[in-house]
Structure formats: structure tokens, C-alpha cells
Design an enzyme around this catalytic site. Structure first.
Site, PDB file in Angstrom:
ATOM      1  N   THR A  83       0.794  -1.400  -0.173  1.00 40.76           N
ATOM      2  CA  THR A  83       0.037   0.350   0.512  1.00 40.76           C
ATOM      3  C   THR A  83       0.743   1.565   0.074  1.00 40.76           C
ATOM      4  O   THR A  83       0.466   2.314  -0.810  1.00 40.76           O
ATOM      5  CB  THR A  83      -1.007   0.211   1.385  1.00 40.76           C
TER       6      THR A  83
ATOM      7  N   SER B  17      15.906  -5.619   5.554  1.00 39.05           N
ATOM      8  CA  SER B  17      17.752  -5.356   6.386  1.00 39.05           C
ATOM      9  C   SER B  17      18.613  -4.196   5.569  1.00 39.05           C
ATOM     10  O   SER B  17      18.687  -4.077   6.203  1.00 39.05           O
ATOM     11  CB  SER B  17      18.455  -6.551   6.407  1.00 39.05           C
TER      12      SER B  17
ATOM     13  N   GLU C  93      18.090   3.494  -2.056  1.00 36.46           N
ATOM     14  CA  GLU C  93      17.641   2.801  -3.166  1.00 36.46           C
ATOM     15  C   GLU C  93      17.469   2.471  -4.050  1.00 36.46           C
ATOM     16  O   GLU C  93      17.228   1.595  -4.805  1.00 36.46           O
ATOM     17  CB  GLU C  93      16.285   1.822  -1.420  1.00 36.46           C
TER      18      GLU C  93
ATOM     19  N   ASP D 177       9.317   1.176   5.088  1.00 32.63           N
ATOM     20  CA  ASP D 177      10.493   0.704   5.767  1.00 32.63           C
ATOM     21  C   ASP D 177      12.119   1.621   6.242  1.00 32.63           C
ATOM     22  O   ASP D 177      12.219   1.752   7.386  1.00 32.63           O
ATOM     23  CB  ASP D 177      11.928  -0.480   4.284  1.00 32.63           C
TER      24      ASP D 177
HETATM   25  C1  GLA Z   1       8.890  -4.486   0.654  1.00 27.30           C
HETATM   26  C2  GLA Z   1       9.236  -2.656  -0.054  1.00 27.30           C
HETATM   27  C3  GLA Z   1       8.210  -2.039   0.963  1.00 27.30           C
HETATM   28  C4  GLA Z   1       7.054  -2.680   0.471  1.00 27.30           C
HETATM   29  C5  GLA Z   1       6.522  -3.871   0.965  1.00 27.30           C
HETATM   30  C6  GLA Z   1       5.380  -4.399   0.153  1.00 27.30           C
HETATM   31  O1  GLA Z   1       9.479  -4.601   1.538  1.00 27.30           O
HETATM   32  O2  GLA Z   1      10.275  -2.468   0.389  1.00 27.30           O
HETATM   33  O3  GLA Z   1       8.025   0.014   0.652  1.00 27.30           O
HETATM   34  O4  GLA Z   1       6.624  -1.884  -0.483  1.00 27.30           O
HETATM   35  O5  GLA Z   1       7.469  -4.179  -0.045  1.00 27.30           O
HETATM   36  O6  GLA Z   1       4.519  -3.999   1.923  1.00 27.30           O
END
Ligand code: GLA
Length: 385
Positions: A40, A130, A163, A175
Site C-alpha cells: 500500500t 535488513s 535504494e 521500511d
Molecule cells: C517491500 C518494500 C516496501 C513495501 C513492501 C510491501 O518491503 O521495500 O516499500 O512496498 O515491500 O508492503
């Protein structure tokens, strides 16, 4: 000894062995488990992750020149580059270091050189971020030696840019924000459009257990990017920037017109956004049972509408859901393998753990791992000498 102390001692000791002196700083940042709200974030929607007690750690000291020298203890590899000019290499941990430097420089930061050692205990490739943990620990290291102001959301954005723009993974912002902004005993609701956040208490007398299926995503980037493109195509169909702006009723009106795959992808995102909002309400009321049901529904939606689960994961999730004391369980992270997360009553944890390991082994022949997680603070540092 607590895991945190072990990691801290490990990098400090290794630094002393390598440089014959004490490090000046320690920088660290946690991985995360996403409680609910999957795929999302890049749709401008809502997510509800928490930072976990597994982190990346760096012991370091400034250098007088512009070199960055870093030893990755877990890989027994070393990186050495000058901040005045560096270029991309093959995908590895090294690209995260260069990527964070590049991104901070792109934003106008004057970076200084440093040397240090790195280690981490966030399981790699398991969907526990990670890489975000590494990026934020690196950003913290650069900020310490270069005297940069620390704004968690701005730093998270810089790391996401590293990233996306350097490492080449098209991830969303979840993340990095949770790694930067986690808080002990709280999960974090992030509105990925406005980047506003709200800390919500995790339910008392329960724990989130992370269930590693011992399967790893194969073609991660292509599958992830494909889902992203499908969501963008669905949003484009509605003439909006992101699926965040589409309601369930608007989607229903398009049943039979919108391509079926795109319809199902949108269905997942729209319903998942609502589940996050409902989950926040459940947490605000300390209602573990309501949260657990939403987690179960989220898994079904990922399995059927978003198609990012796999057989082993489905076995793990249903084994977990069937255990006494389990309020709910779902896959967590990008998908196609990795970890599930289960909400379990505190007094049932040991028996839950044993049963899940045993039943999953029997069913799949794989050797799973179960981690007891707790919600921790985000990126941090210590001044050592
Ligand atoms: C990975 C991506 C996040 C997110 C999730 C799915 O972890 O790094 O940004 O999109 O997948 O929710």
C-alpha cells in the site's frame, strides 16, 4: 546477555582489533515487521509496521580525508572509496554504502570520511528490511561525522532515494520511515501520501512472533515491480495518481470493464488500506482479537487478489492461525517467501513456537525459524570516545 549488547560488543571489539583504538561512535538502526498494510505504501496508502529488536550496527570514527572505509564483519569483506568520486558496482552491501553517500550528496550535504566496522542480525532476504536498517545506520554514521541535522523522515527519504536511484530497487517509503522513527512498545501508522505518522500501542499480554518459512523470494525485483506497474495501470484507468484516491464503490462500478488482474490488484490495495485504518482503531482500543481477524483477512487478500504468497507461506500462516492463543497471522513484507507474522497471547508463546515448528516441518520438509519480536526505538547512536 541481551542480543543488543552482544551486537554492540561485537562491533566495538572488532573495531578495536582492526584499528587498535576505540571507536568514536556507534550507529544503529532496526529492521521491521509490518503488522498490516502490504503493497500500500507505493500506492499512497496506509501501513502499520513496527521496528524490531534486530538491527544493523556500525562502530566508527572520523577520518581526516574523504575516504570511507568499512569492513562488513558478517561477510568478511571490505569497502574503501573516496567521497570525491565513486561509481556503481555489482549489487551487494557495498552499493548501499555508496548509495547513501550519493543520495546525501545529491541533497547538498557536505560529507566527511570515516572508517568503521559493520554487523547486523536482521535476517537477510526474509522481508524484515535488513536493507533499510543498513541504509539508516549508514545515514546516521554519515550524519555523525559530517555534523548533519537529523530529521528522521528526511533521512528516510534520502535512504529510499539511495535504494531507488542507486541500488535500483523500486521500493516504497515504509521500511525507511519505520527504521528511522520506531518507538519502543509502539507500532507506527504511516500515511504514505502525507508522510504523517502516528504511534499506536501494541496490545498488552500479546507478542508478535515472526515465522521464517525458510523460503526466499526468487525473482523479487521483477515480481515486485510488476505489482507496482499493475497498481499504476489501475490508477491510470481511473485517472488518479494513486489507488489511495479510489473507493470500494468506484472500483465496484468498474467490475467487468477494468481488466480482471488489475481489478484484483486494486481490490487488495483498497481493502488493505481500510484494514490498516481498522487495525489502528483496534490497537487504540487494545483489541487483540479484532487486530488478529484483520491480519487473517489481509493474508487472504494477498493470497487471492494480490497473488504474492506461495504454498509454503500459506501452510505456515494456516498452521499459525490454527494454534490456541493465536489471534491472527499473515505474510509480512514484499512477498513470494520470507516471513509471516503472528499475534500470539503471551502465555501461549512457547507451546505456539514448538507446535508451529513441528507442524511446518512435517508439512513442508523445511526447517523454519521463529523469532520473538518486540517493538523498539528507531535509528540511534552513542558517542563512545
Ligand atoms: C517491500 C518494500 C516496501 C513495501 C513492501 C510491501 O518491503 O521495500 O516499500 O512496498 O515491500 O508492503
Amino acid at each position: 546477555m541481551a542480543k543488543e549488547m552482544i551486537m554492540k560488543d561485537k562491533v566495538i571489539q572488532a573495531f578495536r582489533e582492526e584499528y587498535g583504538a576505540d571507536p568514536a561512535y556507534l550507529a544503529h538502526s532496526p529492521g521491521r515487521v509490518n503488522i498490516i498494510g502490504e503493497h500500500t505504501d507505493y500506492n499512497g496508502g496506509f501501513v502499520l509496521p513496527m521496528a524490531i529488536n534486530f538491527s544493523a550496527w556500525i562502530a566508527l570514527r572520523p577520518r581526516q580525508d574523504d575516504r570511507v572505509i568499512l569492513t562488513a564483519l558478517d561477510k568478511n569483506e571490505k569497502l574503501d572509496f573516496g567521497l570525491g568520486g565513486f561509481s556503481k558496482g555489482k549489487r551487494s552491501w557495498r552499493e548501499y554504502v555508496k548509495g547513501v553517500a550519493w543520495s546525501l550528496q545529491e541533497e547538498g550535504s557536505e560529507l566527511k570520511g570515516w572508517e568503521g566496522v559493520l554487523s547486523g542480525n536482521v535476517p537477510i532476504g526474509a522481508g524484515l528490511s535488513s536493507s533499510a536498517a543498513l541504509e539508516l545506520a549508514l545515514a546516521r554514521a554519515f550524519a555523525l561525522v559530517s555534523d548533519l541535522a537529523w530529521d528522521p523522515v528526511q533521512m528516510a527519504l534520502a535512504c529510499q532515494k539511495a535504494e531507488n536511484g542507486w541500488v535500483g530497487v523500486n521500493s516504497g517509503i515504509m521500511d525507511q520511515i519505520i527504521s528511522a522513527s520506531g518507538k519502543k512498545d509502539y507500532a507506527l501508522m504511516i500515511d504514505c501520501s502525507s508522510l504523517k505518522t502516528k504511534h499506536v500501542p501494541v496490545p498488552k499480554k500479546t507478542r508478535f512472533l515472526i515465522l521464517d518459512t525458510a523460503t526466499r523470494r526468487g525473482l523479487l525485483d521483477s515480481d515486485y515491480n510488476e505489482r507496482r506497474e499493475q497498481c499504476e495501470a489501475a490508477a491510470c484507468h481511473f485517472g488518479v495518481e494513486s489507488l489511495r484516491d479510489i473507493t470500494q464503490d468506484q472500483l465496484l462500478e468498474r467490475a467487468g470493464i477494468l481488466d480482471l488482474t488489475l481489478y484484483r490488484r486494486a481490490q487488495h490495495v483498497i481493502s488493505e488500506n481500510q484494514r490498516v485504518l481498522d487495525a489502528v482503531e483496534a490497537l487504540d482500543q487494545g483489541d487483540a482479537a479484532a487486530l488478529g481477524l484483520l491480519m487473517n483477512e489481509s493474508h487472504t487478500s494477498m493470497r487471492i487478489d494480490f497473488e504474492i504468497s506461495r504454498d509454503e507461506m500459506d501452510h505456515m500462516v494456516s498452521i499459525a492461525q490454527d494454534q490456541p492463543g493465536c489471534y491472527g497471522a499473515r505474510m509480512t513484507g514484499g512477498g513470494f517467501g520470507g516471513c509471516a507474522v503472528a499475534l500470539v497471547a503471551e502465555d501461549q508463546i512457547e507451546i505456539f513456537k514448538d507446535s508451529v515448528i513441528q507442524e511446518y516441518r512435517l508439512k513442508t520438509g523445511l526447517d523454519p525459524k521463529v523469532y520473538l519480536s518486540s517493538a523498539t526505538d528507531g535509528t540511534g547512536f552513542e558517542v563512545l570516545s
